[in-house]
Design a protein around this motif. Sequence first.
Motif, PDB file in Angstrom:
ATOM      1  N   LEU A 116       0.859  -1.180   0.000  1.00 40.60           N
ATOM      2  CA  LEU A 116       0.000   0.000   0.000  1.00 40.60           C
ATOM      3  C   LEU A 116       0.894   1.227   0.000  1.00 40.60           C
ATOM      4  CD1 LEU A 116      -2.781   1.427   0.389  1.00 40.60           C
ATOM      5  CD2 LEU A 116      -2.363   1.251   2.855  1.00 40.60           C
ATOM      6  N   VAL A 117       0.706   2.108  -0.971  1.00 44.61           N
ATOM      7  CA  VAL A 117       1.511   3.320  -1.091  1.00 44.61           C
ATOM      8  C   VAL A 117       0.620   4.515  -0.760  1.00 44.61           C
ATOM      9  CG1 VAL A 117       3.025   4.673  -2.572  1.00 44.61           C
ATOM     10  CG2 VAL A 117       2.816   2.191  -2.934  1.00 44.61           C
ATOM     11  N   LEU A 118       1.045   5.332   0.191  1.00 44.48           N
ATOM     12  CA  LEU A 118       0.254   6.493   0.579  1.00 44.48           C
ATOM     13  C   LEU A 118       1.171   7.553   1.168  1.00 44.48           C
ATOM     14  CD1 LEU A 118      -1.727   5.548   3.835  1.00 44.48           C
ATOM     15  CD2 LEU A 118       0.272   4.342   3.016  1.00 44.48           C
ATOM     16  N   PRO A 119       0.722   8.808   1.172  1.00 45.64           N
ATOM     17  CA  PRO A 119       1.551   9.871   1.745  1.00 45.64           C
ATOM     18  C   PRO A 119       1.886   9.579   3.199  1.00 45.64           C
ATOM     19  CG  PRO A 119      -0.277  10.799   0.497  1.00 45.64           C
ATOM     20  CD  PRO A 119      -0.525   9.326   0.597  1.00 45.64           C
ATOM     21  N   ALA A 120       3.125   9.854   3.588  1.00 48.34           N
ATOM     22  CA  ALA A 120       3.545   9.607   4.967  1.00 48.34           C
ATOM     23  C   ALA A 120       2.679  10.424   5.914  1.00 48.34           C
ATOM     24  CB  ALA A 120       5.017   9.963   5.137  1.00 48.34           C
ATOM     25  N   GLY A 121       2.324   9.848   7.045  1.00 47.71           N
ATOM     26  CA  GLY A 121       1.482  10.529   8.016  1.00 47.71           C
ATOM     27  C   GLY A 121       1.390   9.745   9.306  1.00 47.71           C
ATOM     28  N   ASP A 122       0.796  10.375  10.295  1.00 47.60           N
ATOM     29  CA  ASP A 122       0.629   9.754  11.607  1.00 47.60           C
ATOM     30  C   ASP A 122      -0.661   8.959  11.604  1.00 47.60           C
ATOM     31  OD1 ASP A 122       0.775   9.034  14.219  1.00 47.60           O
ATOM     32  OD2 ASP A 122       0.177  10.992  15.031  1.00 47.60           O
ATOM     33  N   ARG A 123      -0.558   7.646  11.528  1.00 45.48           N
ATOM     34  CA  ARG A 123      -1.740   6.791  11.508  1.00 45.48           C
ATOM     35  C   ARG A 123      -1.419   5.470  12.207  1.00 45.48           C
ATOM     36  NH1 ARG A 123       0.026   7.316   6.359  1.00 45.48           N
ATOM     37  NH2 ARG A 123      -1.679   8.727   5.829  1.00 45.48           N
ATOM     38  N   GLU A 124      -2.432   4.707  12.513  1.00 40.47           N
ATOM     39  CA  GLU A 124      -2.260   3.446  13.223  1.00 40.47           C
ATOM     40  C   GLU A 124      -2.006   2.320  12.221  1.00 40.47           C
ATOM     41  OE1 GLU A 124      -1.389   0.823  15.552  1.00 40.47           O
ATOM     42  OE2 GLU A 124      -2.090   2.602  16.639  1.00 40.47           O
ATOM     43  N   TYR A 125      -0.833   1.709  12.301  1.00 39.45           N
ATOM     44  CA  TYR A 125      -0.481   0.621  11.395  1.00 39.45           C
ATOM     45  C   TYR A 125      -0.533  -0.753  12.070  1.00 39.45           C
ATOM     46  CZ  TYR A 125       1.188   3.907   7.848  1.00 39.45           C
ATOM     47  OH  TYR A 125       1.267   4.882   6.887  1.00 39.45           O
ATOM     48  N   ARG A 126      -0.808  -0.779  13.363  1.00 38.15           N
ATOM     49  CA  ARG A 126      -0.764  -2.048  14.078  1.00 38.15           C
ATOM     50  C   ARG A 126      -1.987  -2.895  13.734  1.00 38.15           C
ATOM     51  NH1 ARG A 126       2.512  -2.877  18.003  1.00 38.15           N
ATOM     52  NH2 ARG A 126       2.783  -0.633  18.292  1.00 38.15           N
ATOM     53  N   PRO A 127      -1.817  -4.149  13.256  1.00 38.43           N
ATOM     54  CA  PRO A 127      -2.977  -5.002  12.965  1.00 38.43           C
ATOM     55  C   PRO A 127      -3.763  -5.278  14.251  1.00 38.43           C
ATOM     56  CG  PRO A 127      -0.978  -5.904  11.981  1.00 38.43           C
ATOM     57  CD  PRO A 127      -0.550  -4.824  12.921  1.00 38.43           C
ATOM     58  N   VAL A 128      -5.083  -5.201  14.148  1.00 38.41           N
ATOM     59  CA  VAL A 128      -5.933  -5.407  15.315  1.00 38.41           C
ATOM     60  C   VAL A 128      -7.030  -6.398  14.959  1.00 38.41           C
ATOM     61  CG1 VAL A 128      -7.500  -4.315  16.960  1.00 38.41           C
ATOM     62  CG2 VAL A 128      -5.467  -3.093  16.186  1.00 38.41           C
ATOM     63  N   GLY A 129      -7.372  -7.259  15.902  1.00 38.57           N
ATOM     64  CA  GLY A 129      -8.469  -8.196  15.689  1.00 38.57           C
ATOM     65  C   GLY A 129      -8.034  -9.621  15.926  1.00 38.57           C
ATOM     66  N   LYS A 130      -9.018 -10.490  16.180  1.00 38.60           N
ATOM     67  CA  LYS A 130      -8.690 -11.884  16.493  1.00 38.60           C
ATOM     68  C   LYS A 130      -8.049 -12.608  15.312  1.00 38.60           C
ATOM     69  CE  LYS A 130     -13.361 -13.574  15.435  1.00 38.60           C
ATOM     70  NZ  LYS A 130     -12.973 -14.470  14.332  1.00 38.60           N
ATOM     71  N   ASP A 131      -8.307 -12.141  14.087  1.00 39.67           N
ATOM     72  CA  ASP A 131      -7.717 -12.788  12.906  1.00 39.67           C
ATOM     73  C   ASP A 131      -6.311 -12.277  12.604  1.00 39.67           C
ATOM     74  OD1 ASP A 131     -10.015 -14.266  12.530  1.00 39.67           O
ATOM     75  OD2 ASP A 131     -10.951 -12.731  11.278  1.00 39.67           O
ATOM     76  N   ALA A 132      -5.852 -11.270  13.366  1.00 33.74           N
ATOM     77  CA  ALA A 132      -4.542 -10.677  13.087  1.00 33.74           C
ATOM     78  C   ALA A 132      -3.444 -11.263  13.965  1.00 33.74           C
ATOM     79  CB  ALA A 132      -4.601  -9.169  13.286  1.00 33.74           C
ATOM     80  N   ALA A 133      -3.789 -12.207  14.824  1.00 28.75           N
ATOM     81  CA  ALA A 133      -2.815 -12.746  15.777  1.00 28.75           C
ATOM     82  C   ALA A 133      -1.566 -13.261  15.076  1.00 28.75           C
ATOM     83  CB  ALA A 133      -3.458 -13.866  16.596  1.00 28.75           C
ATOM     84  N   GLY A 134      -0.408 -12.820  15.552  1.00 28.46           N
ATOM     85  CA  GLY A 134       0.856 -13.291  15.008  1.00 28.46           C
ATOM     86  C   GLY A 134       1.324 -12.565  13.765  1.00 28.46           C
ATOM     87  N   SER A 135       0.503 -11.672  13.223  1.00 35.53           N
ATOM     88  CA  SER A 135       0.888 -10.946  12.009  1.00 35.53           C
ATOM     89  C   SER A 135       1.527  -9.611  12.386  1.00 35.53           C
ATOM     90  CB  SER A 135      -0.331 -10.712  11.110  1.00 35.53           C
ATOM     91  OG  SER A 135      -1.212  -9.765  11.698  1.00 35.53           O
ATOM     92  N   ARG A 136       2.027  -8.921  11.377  1.00 37.11           N
ATOM     93  CA  ARG A 136       2.633  -7.613  11.614  1.00 37.11           C
ATOM     94  C   ARG A 136       2.515  -6.751  10.359  1.00 37.11           C
ATOM     95  NH1 ARG A 136       6.978 -11.057  10.481  1.00 37.11           N
ATOM     96  NH2 ARG A 136       8.452 -10.231   8.911  1.00 37.11           N
ATOM     97  N   THR A 137       2.619  -5.460  10.572  1.00 37.87           N
ATOM     98  CA  THR A 137       2.658  -4.509   9.462  1.00 37.87           C
ATOM     99  C   THR A 137       4.045  -3.893   9.392  1.00 37.87           C
ATOM    100  OG1 THR A 137       0.315  -3.973   9.730  1.00 37.87           O
ATOM    101  CG2 THR A 137       1.635  -2.427   8.475  1.00 37.87           C
ATOM    102  N   GLU A 138       4.603  -3.834   8.200  1.00 33.80           N
ATOM    103  CA  GLU A 138       5.920  -3.235   8.004  1.00 33.80           C
ATOM    104  C   GLU A 138       5.776  -1.960   7.184  1.00 33.80           C
ATOM    105  OE1 GLU A 138       8.611  -7.329   8.098  1.00 33.80           O
ATOM    106  OE2 GLU A 138       8.325  -6.258   6.199  1.00 33.80           O
ATOM    107  N   VAL A 139       6.430  -0.896   7.649  1.00 35.94           N
ATOM    108  CA  VAL A 139       6.320   0.412   6.998  1.00 35.94           C
ATOM    109  C   VAL A 139       7.715   0.875   6.588  1.00 35.94           C
ATOM    110  CG1 VAL A 139       5.545   2.795   7.225  1.00 35.94           C
ATOM    111  CG2 VAL A 139       4.293   0.964   8.395  1.00 35.94           C
TER     112      VAL A 139
END
Length: 376
Positions: A116-139
């Motif tokens: 996903l390409v988007l303008p840099a900004g202050d936003r929440e990148y942390r995966p949330v939810g029961k289906d996100a367990a063990g995953s991660r977001t890299e920026v």
Amino acid sequence: MFRSRDQVELMQVAFPGVQVDALAAAVRTTGGVGRVGLDERGRAAFFTVGDTHGRYSAEDARARWRFVRVGREGYGFDLAVAELADHLGVPAGSVVFRRFEDEVDTRLADGWHAVLVLPAGDREYRPVGKDAAGSRTEVREVRGWHLVTWVPAPGVVPAEEDVIAHLVSTTATGRSATGVLVLLDAGHTTVLDVAKGEVVGGRHWPADLWPTVHADALEDVEPARALVADVLADLVPQHADEDFTSWGDDPVRRRSAFRGHPVDLPEVVAALGLPPETLDVLEGTSDLPVTTHEATTVGRAATEAMLDATDASRFPVVETVSNVAGVVIAAVVLLLGRDAVPTWAWWGAVVIGVLSVLALATQLLALRRRRRRARP
């Protein structure tokens, strides 16, 4: 699922063990019209328009479904599955059906990449939810851009919609809530226009365009030719007249980049004004510094335990006082007797009293249950 009337719709029919060239020849011989190629499981398949011929279930589709057939006099829906199978020398029972609207296995094949390409900004990148367990977001950040990827938990084979959902959700907040998502898989390339947590447009390029196959008579039947052009158009790459309007400075260049097949990703990235480092991320060769955001997830059992413990520690005082007051009022009215108050007031007090007693009993039972469940 059953239907009660004829319905013309797109359908895909696979013939295991058959070669693509043999299937194409059978389609031409029988007067069929459609696209022929390899499906997601490597089987020769026929993508066409069909008629369910009234009430049917998935079990008797082989007997009821009919495909469009073209002749010099016109076209109709009378090409049967058994006829095609007979030309191919395979049993009709081996044919695998899928309507275009049916759900399919959308798990991504090995080697998929998405960014996903988007303008840099202050936003929440942390995966949330029961289906996100063990995953991660890299920026990765480069010249005012964020290049965002989602990495599933080890051993997890994600579905396409899971990858898209986790990445698109990051645009729901923040000042710059727009982005472009590029997803590569063995079977297709997808570029999506994203805004405020939703997909607002996109373009899709299949790896195999599946050439159109038909009898020569099609060229002499204008209605049939128009029908086929309409219903099969979704497999052809579209232009970008209405989507991606906030990306790129030259709409003509943008439109041209989206019309080719196979897709020229460097051209698309340049036309949208995205950083060229996007291609490195998609190829897995990027050396940009990475900021990792691990998933935050709370399981259902833990959530219920916390809620129970919290509920057990407090008592609904206002509701309890109200119910007690209702019981008192009903008792007073009953003691005064029916002759002392209007009939409507007497019966109203009786109803209030009964409801208040039931409510009190329910509260007490719920409180006992919560306290038991909250004990270690």
